[in-house]
Design a protein around this motif. Structure first.
Motif, PDB file in Angstrom:
ATOM      1  N   LEU A  14     -20.859 -12.481  -2.353  1.00 55.18           N
ATOM      2  CA  LEU A  14     -21.120 -12.905  -1.517  1.00 55.18           C
ATOM      3  C   LEU A  14     -22.103 -12.374  -0.685  1.00 55.18           C
ATOM      4  N   ASN A  15     -22.700 -11.214  -1.151  1.00 58.45           N
ATOM      5  CA  ASN A  15     -23.974 -10.311  -0.128  1.00 58.45           C
ATOM      6  C   ASN A  15     -25.110 -10.290  -1.386  1.00 58.45           C
ATOM      7  N   ARG A  56     -27.617  -9.195   2.657  1.00 55.00           N
ATOM      8  CA  ARG A  56     -26.888  -9.505   3.680  1.00 55.00           C
ATOM      9  C   ARG A  56     -26.166 -10.244   3.081  1.00 55.00           C
ATOM     10  N   ARG A  57     -25.190 -10.935   4.179  1.00 53.71           N
ATOM     11  CA  ARG A  57     -24.235 -11.777   3.181  1.00 53.71           C
ATOM     12  C   ARG A  57     -25.377 -13.390   3.139  1.00 53.71           C
TER      13      ARG A  57
END
Length: 600
Positions: A400-401, A410-411
């Motif tokens: 997800l990151n 960042r995601r």
């Protein structure tokens, strides 16, 4: 006996080219149709039983269900009819060949259809069942070898063969087929040539073979023994040639995996050719037997081999029908190539292999390069993870990151596709992969269509996403339903997938192996960590018609353990190693070692 062999050769060679062409075309057309029918009826039977997969644990209950019995009867009847049509074509060609008369393929097709229609009009339904039994006997070695490659039948066969009573039972079945086959070996000629009803045909056959059957049996046994020997020699020759090519041109890490996969495909080719040859040779020999026995019995002028079947169809119609059916068959075959084999191999074959995030130890995970490497390593499936960008584009990425993969803290869900597309996720893996990008799911689907099956994991990105529906739509738009399965840790996603397309197979990724999760219709298989797997868990899942996928299995000893436990799919970072362990054969390994030593 030399006369029988010589005349069999003469009968075979007259129209051999036309017969081979007829056999190839007919089996392509009939085979494509029959495979589709099997696939349809299997799906109907499994759905009625509430199963997604067949295993040893649920096989008996599945077979005894009324829907299954009905579907099996349809398959038997259709299969018997197709065999009688093929047999009619062989009889037509051999009738002409007995007097050295050449005929074309269209005449063979017309004779095949005409003779089958004649037998239907005479209500000789017993002849169709006898044709089925005859083909079982003629192709017994081929069928036996094929059955050892299909689960759960292979487990049943192994269990039967391991017991004395089982071996005795098989011997009794073979003896029974021989006892039935000897007096009825010429029934097809009595019915199709002399136009007799089935009972009269049986009496006629018994009359002709009385006191003479040992010669006929010796001829058939000798010819079939020769065909088996030739088939084995041909297969060995192919294996040696394949081993030489693999040794010379394939990287050593994947050599055994590639050879194992190639050898299995070569074996299927040899078995297909052997099956076709069995019908050609055996009915050619029976033509000679019938001609010899009939003329000696009647002591009259030789049997008239002229075409006796009524013209049900004109030549132009036969050409039109054959062309149309061949066209449909070609479409079926192209569909198989583009969208995968229609008969779901995960239902019937042995343990399959899934490349984890693509082949993620030899290429950057979840990239097109990883998918290409998984294909090169002969994986059955590639497992990929999907989620959406902030502007709703479905991309292939696990984390997800993006800090681990791309060095960006960042995601992914907070970034647009344009921002994600510019990230380099290959340089950290190796200089050879510099510039490798995060692909979209559409790109991955297009790249893999007709090449490798996909296990698409839906990452848990919340309840408000339309990720499940988007993925289903992309798969359906490309007609890849037979080639994809969808998994997730979020059960609600799987429910939504089933609502969007009930025919798509889904898998529930379990955090732990607790509770009764087998009865849920939202998924067709469970996917869990290999350390949680026990024999009891596998048996319980199988009883409910659910398959078991395990992850992430990377050691040889663990792969062997999963095979013993009977899991259906192994997810691994090393698909080549898994194939080598699961499907290796000692003779092939010894051959590879010898070739490496010689060619070094």
């Amino acid at each position: 006996m030399k006369t029988f062999f010589r005349e069999t050769y003469q009968v075979l060679r007259v129209n051999l080219r036309q017969l081979v062409l007829f056999e190839i075309l007919y089996r392509l057309v009939a085979g494509a149709f029959y495979i589709r029918l099997v696939n349809l009826l299997l799906k109907i039977s499994l759905r009625a039983a509430g199963y997604s997969y067949l295993t040893m644990s649920n096989l008996a209950a599945f077979l005894l269900r009324p829907v299954t019995v009905g579907c099996a009867m349809v398959l038997v009847l259709v299969g018997a009819f197709l065999m009688v049509v093929e047999l009619g074509g062989l009889m037509t060609a051999y009738q002409a060949a007995a007097y050295s008369r050449r005929i074309d393929v269209v005449s063979i097709v017309r004779g095949a259809v005409g003779k089958a229609v004649d037998e239907l009009s005479k209500r000789n339904w017993q002849l169709f069942l006898l044709a089925l039994a005859s083909y079982l006997m003629m192709n017994s070695m081929v069928l036996l070898r094929l059955l050892t490659r299909v689960k759960p039948v292979n487990f049943v066969m192994a269990e039967i063969w391991s017991q004395r009573a089982g071996r005795a039972g098989l011997a009794a079945v073979v003896a029974g087929l021989v006892v039935i086959g000897i007096p009825t070996m010429l029934v097809f000629f009595a019915c199709m040539v002399e136009q007799k009803r089935f009972r009269d045909g049986v009496r006629r056959s018994m009359e002709l073979v009385k006191g003479r059957w040992p010669k006929a049996l010796a001829l058939l046994f000798g010819l079939n023994a020769l065909m088996v020997a030739v088939s084995v020699a041909l297969h060995l020759l192919f294996v040696v040639a394949a081993a030489v090519c693999v040794t010379l041109f394939v990287d050593s890490y994947a050599a055994m995996a590639v050879l194992a996969a190639v050898c299995r495909r070569l074996e299927l080719v040899v078995l297909a050719v052997a099956s076709m040859a069995a019908g050609l040779v055996d009915f050619g020999a029976l033509t000679v037997v019938y001609y010899q026995f009939e003329t000696r019995h009647s002591q009259v002028k030789p049997w008239d081999f002229s075409y006796v079947c009524r013209d049900h169809l004109s030549r132009k119609r036969i050409l039109a029908v054959t062309g149309a059916v061949a066209g449909v068959s070609l479409l079926f075959l192209l569909d198989m190539v583009c969208n995968g084999f229609p008969l779901d191999s995960s239902v019937l074959t042995e343990t399959e292999i899934t490349a984890h995030r693509g082949s993620s130890k030899r290429a950057p995970e979840n990239t097109l390069a990883a998918l290409e490497t998984a294909i090169d390593e002969m994986a059955d499936y590639a497992e990929i993870d999907v989620q959406t960008t902030s502007d709703g584009v479905v991309v292939v990425c696990h984390d997800l990151n993006l800090k681990r993969l791309a060095g960006v803290n960042r995601r992914l869900g907070s970034m647009t596709y344009g921002e994600v597309r510019d990230l380099d996720v290959g340089s950290r893996f190796g200089a050879d992969f510099a510039g490798e990008r995060i692909p979209t799911l559409e790109e991955a689907l297009d790249d893999c269509k007709g090449r490798i099956k996909l296990n698409i994991e839906l990452k848990n990105i919340g309840d408000r996403t339309d990720l499940p529906e988007q993925v289903v739509e992309m798969i359906r738009d490309r007609e890849m339903q037979e080639q994809c399965v969808i998994t997730s840790v979020k059960l609600d996603y799987l429910v939504r997938v089933k609502e969007a397309d009930p025919d798509l197979h889904t898998g529930y990724i379990l955090p732990a192996a607790y509770g009764r999760y087998y009865d849920n219709d939202a998924f067709d298989f469970i996917s869990l960590r290999s350390s949680f797997v026990t024999l009891g868990l596998v048996e319980n899942a199988h009883e409910k018609g659910k398959a078991v996928h395990v992850w992430t299995v990377n050691k040889k000893s663990e792969i062997e353990q999963m095979k013993v436990l009977g899991v259906d799919n192994i997810i691994t970072d090393y698909p080549a190693l898994a194939r080598e362990v699961l499907y290796r054969e000692e003779a092939t390994e010894s051959l590879m070692e010898y070739l490496k030593m010689v060619l070094r």
